[in-house]
Design an enzyme around this catalytic site. Structure first.
Site, mmCIF file in Angstrom:
data_model
loop_
_atom_site.group_PDB
_atom_site.id
_atom_site.type_symbol
_atom_site.label_atom_id
_atom_site.label_comp_id
_atom_site.label_asym_id
_atom_site.label_seq_id
_atom_site.Cartn_x
_atom_site.Cartn_y
_atom_site.Cartn_z
ATOM 1 N N THR A 1 49.388 36.980 67.102
ATOM 2 C CA THR A 1 49.277 36.672 65.878
ATOM 3 C C THR A 1 49.698 37.943 65.087
ATOM 4 O O THR A 1 49.752 39.181 65.661
ATOM 5 C CB THR A 1 47.681 36.302 65.457
ATOM 6 O OG1 THR A 1 47.334 35.223 66.317
ATOM 7 C CG2 THR A 1 47.543 36.143 64.082
ATOM 8 N N GLY B 1 44.490 38.699 67.611
ATOM 9 C CA GLY B 1 43.815 38.918 69.069
ATOM 10 C C GLY B 1 42.673 37.644 69.277
ATOM 11 O O GLY B 1 41.538 37.869 69.754
ATOM 12 N N GLY B 2 42.962 36.383 68.975
ATOM 13 C CA GLY B 2 41.920 35.479 69.563
ATOM 14 C C GLY B 2 40.710 35.668 69.239
ATOM 15 O O GLY B 2 40.214 35.782 67.958
#
Length: 528
Positions: free
Chosen positions: A342, A424-425
């Protein structure tokens, strides 16, 4: 020590310096923060292709000088052919390939909606060809490959090189490109030029849409022309947390904005201003576990959410969670949701308008599928769906998948305005909590708050374990103290991309703008 940048008239922070400069140039020419962000979004889709692109989704959080913030949901739904029977014989949805490329890409619709909002707010002075100009040139003439792109290509080559269009696009001459080598994307340049000439709606309802739909059909993807035609970005009401230091906003489902706000709401009861480094990490990690439980219970397509999520933030539940945190012992927890590639970007302009923005294709290179003749790598966000019909995230045509993406913004009680975020999830809400806590509550200077060592509970960037991962720059006594508290600690490199690329901008009460970029990225804070 890297210092933050300050400027009086405009500021852009992105994880790639060329995108920052694209935004800054638009601001210098009189464009507002929304127009500048569209320019940055187009550029970063070209210069950071392993992390985001036209084939992905995005979310916007827009803070006007006065009045309530506005969110834009520019995420796409599952294609009309993406029903469980499409995956007959498979237990889970693949993470790569045409069957992973099952949701409509919404980000271009978000650019379109943002430009409409720019006009409504008194901007919209620059034509679309000007906003896309840098991106077109970088795609046509080439960019220097970043170490991040080279590393991602090398690590995913075996997994992706046989996916349609991947090798032709990302392995020039059949090899992983070296950092600093020239990387061109001629098909993407043509696509961006077409959008420049025909308008952004062409992606969904014009000649480009028909071209993309032919590619979907040829590749066996479960998306149709009609699915593209039905895509429109939506303006939504962001979720809001009344914090002791001011008002904080984040984006509502299908994103995990609830998680980010809940962590800060829980820790607001835990005297974070006085916490040492180990207990700052411990308390945020324990709050993260509680917040992830809310995520797993509630967050899905907003049409399927049954709980009033704003009521959770307004009620007593967060205080109850805080009371249940043991300051001397880590609690057990489940598993994370996995990786997320992202980009977060922020822009503020001289009018007082602020934008917090995030754009993604989910995993590195998304599905790995490049749509023929377009240069567009399609996302694999639909891999977040479940094939279990009874699951909260059960796959259904037209349903929005769960998103890790969540840009943040705050109006602080001392008069400052702040936009911040990270990629980063699972790590996104944790990094947001780290930056806000360090800067706002503990008084750490903005750049140091972004640069300081971070942590990750859960999985991101291909991590296979759900341990508490700490960057190696943490003091040895902090690491040992966290182990003594019962955390399963693993050490990462000193500046690890696993903890994301973060950034922040603060508008001070005297009007000065301060920007901080992450040294883990290729980014910059660019102002004038």
């Amino acid at each position: 020590m890297i210092q933050s940048n300050m400027a009086p008239l405009g500021m852009a922070v992105t994880p790639h310096h060329l995108a920052s400069e694209s935004a800054l140039a638009v601001l210098r020419e009189g464009g507002n923060a929304l127009e500048a962000m569209v320019a940055a979004a187009a550029t970063i889709a070209v210069v950071y292709p392993h992390m985001n692109g036209l084939g992905g989704d995005s979310f916007w959080l827009v803070v006007p000088p006065q009045g309530e913030p506005i969110a834009i949901d520019a995420s796409g739904a599952a294609g009309s052919l993406a029903h469980p029977d499409f995956y007959h014989g498979e237990r889970t949805i693949p993470h790569r390939g045409p069957k992973a490329a099952l949701t409509v890409a919404g980000t271009v619709s978000g650019w379109d909606e943002a430009l409409q909002l720019a006009q409504e707010l008194g901007g919209g002075s620059l034509p679309l060809p000007r906003l896309l100009r840098d991106a077109i040139r970088y795609a046509a003439d080439g960019i220097p490959v970043t170490a991040s792109q080279a590393a991602a290509t090398a690590s995913k080559r075996a997994e992706l090189q046989h996916q349609p269009g991947f090798a032709e696009t990302y392995l020039p001459g059949g090899e992983v490109p070296h950092p600093g080598s020239r990387f061109t994307q001629p098909a993407l340049a043509r696509t961006l030029s077409q959008l420049s000439e025909e308008g952004l709606a062409s992606f969904y309802r014009g000649p480009l849409a028909h071209q993309l739909a032919r590619g979907f059909s040829a590749l066996g993807m479960p998306i149709t022309l009609e699915d593209l035609q039905q895509q429109h970005a939506r303006r939504t009401r962001p979720l809001h947390l009344k914090h002791s230091e001011g008002d904080i906003w984040n984006v509502a489902p299908p994103t995990q904005g609830l998680v980010s706000l809940s962590i800060l709401g829980i820790t607001d009861h835990l005297a974070m201003a006085q916490a040492d480094e180990a207990h700052t990490v411990h308390r945020i990690v324990e709050a993260t576990k509680q917040a992830f439980s809310l995520r797993d219970q509630h967050i899905t397509d907003p049409r399927h959410v049954t709980e009033d999520l704003q009521a959770i933030l307004d009620g007593d539940q967060l205080a109850t969670f805080a009371a249940g945190i043991d300051d001397d012992r880590a609690s057990p927890w489940g598993t994370g949701r996995g990786p997320g590639d992202t980009v977060w970007m922020g822009v503020m302009d001289s009018s007082g308008l602020a934008v917090s923005f995030i754009q993604s294709i989910y995993h590195e290179f998304g599905s790995g599928v490049v749509i023929p003749d377009s240069g567009i790598t399609w996302q694999n966000r639909g891999a977040a769906f479940s094939l279990d019909p009874n699951h909260l995230l059960a796959l259904a045509p037209g349903k929005q998948p769960f998103h890790t993406l969540n840009p943040a913004a705050a109006r602080l009680k001392d008069g400052r305005v702040m936009v911040y975020g990270s990629m980063g999830g699972d790590g996104q809400p944790q990094t947001q909590a780290a930056i806000f806590t360090r800067h706002v509550l503990q008084g750490v200077p903005l750049q140091q708050a972004v640069s300081a060592p971070r942590w990750l509970l859960g999985r991101t960037w291909g991590q296979s374990s759900d341990s508490l991962k700490l960057e190696g720059r943490f003091a040895p006594e902090t690491v040992e103290q966290l182990r003594q508290l019962g955390h399963e600690v693993e050490l990462l490199p000193d500046y690890s991309e696993a903890v994301g690329h973060a950034g922040a901008i603060v508008r001070h009460i005297n009007g000065m703008l301060e920007g901080a970029s992450d040294p883990r990225s290729n980014g910059s804070a660019a102002g004038f």
